[in-house]
Design an enzyme around this catalytic site. Structure first.
Site, PDB file in Angstrom:
ATOM      1  CG  PHE A 148      -1.977   0.985   1.262  1.00 44.60           C
ATOM      2  CD1 PHE A 148      -3.176   0.734   0.619  1.00 44.60           C
ATOM      3  CD2 PHE A 148      -1.817   2.198   1.917  1.00 44.60           C
ATOM      4  CE1 PHE A 148      -4.190   1.675   0.624  1.00 44.60           C
ATOM      5  CE2 PHE A 148      -2.828   3.145   1.931  1.00 44.60           C
ATOM      6  CZ  PHE A 148      -4.015   2.880   1.276  1.00 44.60           C
TER       7      PHE A 148
ATOM      8  CG  ASP B 265      -0.329  -2.592   6.767  1.00 40.92           C
ATOM      9  OD1 ASP B 265      -1.460  -2.916   7.189  1.00 40.92           O
ATOM     10  OD2 ASP B 265      -0.040  -1.433   6.407  1.00 40.92           O
TER      11      ASP B 265
ATOM     12  CE1 TYR C   3      -9.313   2.975   6.403  1.00 42.27           C
ATOM     13  CE2 TYR C   3      -8.364   3.870   8.408  1.00 42.27           C
ATOM     14  CZ  TYR C   3      -8.268   3.596   7.057  1.00 42.27           C
ATOM     15  OH  TYR C   3      -7.143   3.918   6.372  1.00 42.27           O
ATOM     16  CE  LYS C   4      -8.001   0.069   4.393  1.00 38.82           C
ATOM     17  NZ  LYS C   4      -6.561   0.140   4.242  1.00 38.82           N
TER      18      LYS C   4
ATOM     19  NE  ARG D 135      -9.807  -2.147  -3.489  1.00 36.57           N
ATOM     20  CZ  ARG D 135      -9.185  -1.665  -2.415  1.00 36.57           C
ATOM     21  NH1 ARG D 135      -8.067  -2.200  -2.006  1.00 36.57           N
ATOM     22  NH2 ARG D 135      -9.708  -0.652  -1.766  1.00 36.57           N
TER      23      ARG D 135
END
Ligand code: PLP
Length: 416
Positions: free
Chosen positions: A145, A217, A242-243, A391
């Site tokens: 990322f 991560d 928050y995912k 996605r």
């Protein structure tokens, strides 16, 4: 929003449906059979299908009253005393310990200090490099990322190390051949673009054989994929709140530090909440025992409370069941995708084998942003990643098979 298909007036009511419409009945059967479907109605989705769970999902219906309770039941009556009387000061650890089972971690190793993932990663990477002061290399995977690449580069410059960026295929090979020069190696169990999975155990073992510190991560894995941090003897890990954890906009990140490593870990962000006795107001920093030394300053209490609330149904369900449900939804998406449209499965940019991927699927399309917008117009929220990926994330508790069916119907319409 109504999604009912109107039967053709000529068709007899008993006609067997075929193709994608028939799969809607199958979707309903699967939802009825699966006890986890019951959770979906308890999320405030606004009638949309949320497949952008990698970024932000819907809140639980009960969040409003949970946060209202913190404000009117704790803050208002007790004001500053609530830090001590309502467990606010301990919340970074309380929430960390609540989250730990989802990460395969025993208690006392996870803390939610109240920082972003980027800040937490900075703290972890500098600490990892400090554990290997004599080694010149900081290794990171090329497909990481962006923030991970930027932070790793900055840490390498700050600590005068050499940043080595290896493509996915070369990462383990680099560790096998140059591991002894490597201070720390940063990678992720799920590729944020393609969803490709990297097994944590073998890469961590390579780090340890070479004496390097492993940093993971977990942002795209936490809450949807078993990661088994303790069993794999991972050194340090970070991840988003928050995912798939559903903590809400800007939810704080988590930090894992394996217990036997904790006494030696020297974090660069030596804030007063990471002090052994924060309220002694001592002039010199003395790190707290255990994972508390990963804390920084006063935590964002309301955000922590929202994350705390979001975790309940995930922890009640357990990571095995969450993974099973997310996988079922992803497989059903692929079944629907190819129904009458053999061209679409060829667009898959993710591994076809569910064992080889995380919680999301990616398709290669000519105009990813246009497709994202077209689907949003039909109430299906996905996310585009430039230049050509869209996605679809299958958060286990608020996505249903019927919603997956509906998403594919809209996808078929949007990609003629
Ligand atoms: C989403 C994500 C981040 C985001 O970092 P923030 O500081 O929370 O914005 C970092 N790393 C990975 C791997 C991510 O997927």
């Amino acid at each position: 929003m109504t999604t009912r298909q109107s039967a053709s007036p000529a068709a007899p009511a008993t006609a067997t449906r075929t193709g994608l419409p028939a799969l809607r009945d199958e979707a309903r059967r699967r939802d009825e059979r699966d006890p986890l479907t019951a959770y979906a109605s308890r999320y405030a989705t606004g009638g949309a299908v949320h497949l952008n769970g990698n970024s932000l999902g819907p809140p639980r219906e009960s969040l409003t009253s949970a946060l209202g309770g913190v404000v009117s039941g704790q803050w208002a009556p007790r004001q500053v005393r609530a830090w001590f009387q309502d467990g606010w000061l301990d919340l970074p650890r309380t929430v960390g310990d609540k989250l730990a089972p989802l990460l395969g971690a025993g208690p006392g190793q996870v803390v939610v200090a109240g920082e972003t993932t980027s800040t937490t990663l900075f703290n972890a990477l500098v600490a990892a490099c400090r554990l290997r002061a004599d080694r010149p290399v900081l290794l990171v995977e090329a497909g990481a990322f962006p923030t991970d690449l930027y932070i790793a580069d900055s840490v390498a410059r700050l600590l005068d190390r050499r940043l080595v960026v290896e493509p996915r295929a070369g990462f383990d090979a680099y560790l096998a051949t140059h591991g002894r020069q490597t201070a720390a190696a940063l990678t992720a169990p799920v590729d944020f673009r393609t969803g490709e999975r990297r097994a944590i155990g073998p890469t961590t073992a390579l780090c340890h054989t070479a004496g390097a510190v492993s940093v993971w991560d977990l942002s795209h894995a936490a809450g949807v994929l078993p990661v088994e941090l303790d069993a794999c003897a991972v050194d340090l890990a970070v991840g988003c709140g928050y995912k798939y954890l559903g903590g809400g906009p800007g939810a704080p990140a988590f930090l894992y530090v394996r217990s036997d490593l904790q006494p030696d870990v020297d974090f660069p962000l030596a804030g007063w909440h990471g002090h052994a006795r924060p309220f002694a107001m001592a002039p010199e920093f003395e790190p707290a025992e255990g994972v508390d030394r990963g804390r920084t300053g006063t935590p964002p209490l309301l955000s922590l409370a929202a994350l705390d609330h979001a975790l309940d149904p995930l922890v009640d369900t357990g990571i095995r069941e969450l993974h099973r449900r997310g996988r079922d939804l992803g497989e059903f998406f692929l079944t629907c995708l190819g129904e009458g449209r053999p061209d679409l499965p060829r667009r898959l940019a993710s591994p076809r084998d569910p064992d080889l991927r995380g919680g999301h699927l990616a398709l290669r399309v000519p105009d990813a942003e246009g497709l994202e917008q077209a689907l949003a117009g039909a109430g299906v929220l996905v996310d585009a990643r430039p230049p050509d990926l869209v996605r679809f994330a299958f958060a286990p508790l608020y996505v249903t098979h019927e919603q997956v069916w509906r998403a594919v119907r809209e996808l078929h319409r949007a990609l003629p």
